[in-house]
Design an enzyme around this catalytic site. Structure first.
Site, mmCIF file in Angstrom:
data_model
loop_
_atom_site.group_PDB
_atom_site.id
_atom_site.type_symbol
_atom_site.label_atom_id
_atom_site.label_comp_id
_atom_site.label_asym_id
_atom_site.label_seq_id
_atom_site.Cartn_x
_atom_site.Cartn_y
_atom_site.Cartn_z
ATOM 1 N N LYS A 9 -8.538 -10.275 6.187
ATOM 2 C CA LYS A 9 -7.829 -9.286 5.043
ATOM 3 C C LYS A 9 -8.549 -7.964 5.242
ATOM 4 O O LYS A 9 -9.709 -7.532 5.283
ATOM 5 C CB LYS A 9 -8.222 -9.711 3.567
ATOM 6 N N LYS A 24 2.764 -12.068 3.702
ATOM 7 C CA LYS A 24 3.965 -11.925 2.798
ATOM 8 C C LYS A 24 4.946 -12.999 3.285
ATOM 9 O O LYS A 24 5.572 -13.688 2.111
ATOM 10 C CB LYS A 24 4.701 -10.651 3.333
ATOM 11 N N LYS A 37 -2.939 -10.104 -2.347
ATOM 12 C CA LYS A 37 -2.083 -9.764 -3.470
ATOM 13 C C LYS A 37 -0.981 -10.632 -3.416
ATOM 14 O O LYS A 37 -0.363 -10.741 -4.413
ATOM 15 C CB LYS A 37 -2.219 -8.429 -3.515
ATOM 16 N N GLY A 81 1.010 -1.187 -0.087
ATOM 17 C CA GLY A 81 0.181 0.085 -0.067
ATOM 18 C C GLY A 81 0.749 1.167 -0.087
ATOM 19 O O GLY A 81 0.401 2.317 -0.540
ATOM 20 N N ASN A 82 2.120 1.316 0.510
ATOM 21 C CA ASN A 82 2.901 2.417 0.639
ATOM 22 C C ASN A 82 3.470 2.759 -0.601
ATOM 23 O O ASN A 82 3.927 4.059 -0.768
ATOM 24 C CB ASN A 82 3.837 2.228 1.903
#
Length: 313
Positions: A129, A274, A212, A11-12
């Site tokens: 999520k 991740k 994602k 997101g960053n």
């Protein structure tokens, strides 16, 4: 032969926490992100890009609910498709310019990508999520009561809505991605892909959301990538995160990573997917590597100077 990588953007890489959540502000952040991606390309890597959409799809859903007396709100899968379109548009516009300024005249293509989930996946019964904005605990409780949302605390940053996120099983448009690979930089599986399940008659039906990082891992397997590069807000994966004895990790093998997962060292809505996506990639490809690092340090991480590298052994 050039090394193939799949890049998963956190997101960053799309939105700054210090700027307004507008399309204009997002575009400015994406321009800076694209400079780094273009630099990776300049070094000779072939790539595909997968982006997140948590805050963006959350805002699309909220906008639809706020305007429900004027226009009917769109279902979640349609909101995901909408976010794929406008985020992909920002990336392809910015990345095309950044590549061209480095003498790399490649097309950049955003592909609306459907990803199949198993309708019997137990994740449908356990939403994890995070999507949308951050709220205080008081605001979160109010949303639970008024809208029926499931709200969870997110890594010390506030409370967010959580939705079901089953594992991706198949990328519907993978054939098109493979055809495009040698001719363009492909932005695919945005937000984890448009989540669908397959009906008995072969038709597809939109459902929940997809993480994602897992979608990027599946894409990396399907295109025969040499590495999976997961970009997030921190330079390295850490154990005992946020505590006085926090330890940043430069290397993890599969056994070590599995042990830390069992110990609950990684946040469910943040670092855990991740690490698990990286584990899945090296488990399927024992001679390859996954890298988790920050956007700012991605070039150094590819050179082996920083980041957390996860390998089979």
């Amino acid at each position: 032969m050039p090394e193939r990588i799949v890049i998963a953007l956190g997101g960053n890489a799309l939105q700054s926490g210090n700027s307004a959540p507008t399309a204009e502000a997002q575009l400015e952040v994406v321009k800076k992100t694209s400079e780094r991606i273009a630099e990776i390309s300049r070094r000779g890597y072939e790539m595909a890009v997968v982006h997140g959409n948590g805050p963006q799809v959350g805002r699309i859903v909220l906008a639809g609910e706020a305007a429900r007396d004027v226009v009917p709100p769109m279902p979640f899968d349609v909101c995901g498709a909408m976010s794929q379109g406008y985020i992909g548009y920002h990336i392809q516009q910015s990345l095309k310019y950044a590549l061209s300024s480095r003498g790399r005249n490649y097309p950049v293509v955003t592909l609306a990508t459907q990803v199949v989930e198993d309708r019997n996946d137990p994740a449908f019964q356990n939403p994890t999520k995070p999507i949308g904005a951050f709220y205080s605990q008081e605001e979160a409780r109010k949303l639970e009561q008024e809208k029926g949302y499931i709200m969870r605390e997110d890594a010390g940053r506030g409370w967010r809505r959580v939705v079901a996120s089953p594992m991706p099983r198949r990328i519907v448009e993978i054939g098109a991605i493979r055809l495009l690979w040698d001719h363009a930089v492909v932005i695919a599986c945005g937000g984890g892909g448009i989540p669908v399940v397959e009906n008995a008659d072969g038709t597809l039906e939109g459902v929940a959301v997809i993480d994602k990082d897992f979608a990027a891992e599946l894409l990396a397997e399907e295109v025969g990538a040499d590495a999976l590069l997961i970009l997030t807000e921190v330079e390295k994966v850490a154990i005992r995160f946020g505590k006085p004895d926090q330890e940043n990790l430069s290397h993890l093998n599969l056994a070590q990573a599995a042990q830390y997962v069992r110990e609950g060292q990684f946040g469910v809505g943040s670092m855990l997917p991740k690490v698990e996506a990286a584990m899945k990639f090296v488990r399927a490809n024992p001679d390859k590597r996954a890298i988790i690092t920050s956007l700012d340090r991605c070039l150094d991480a590819l050179d082996g100077k920083t980041g957390t590298v996860l390998t089979f052994a």
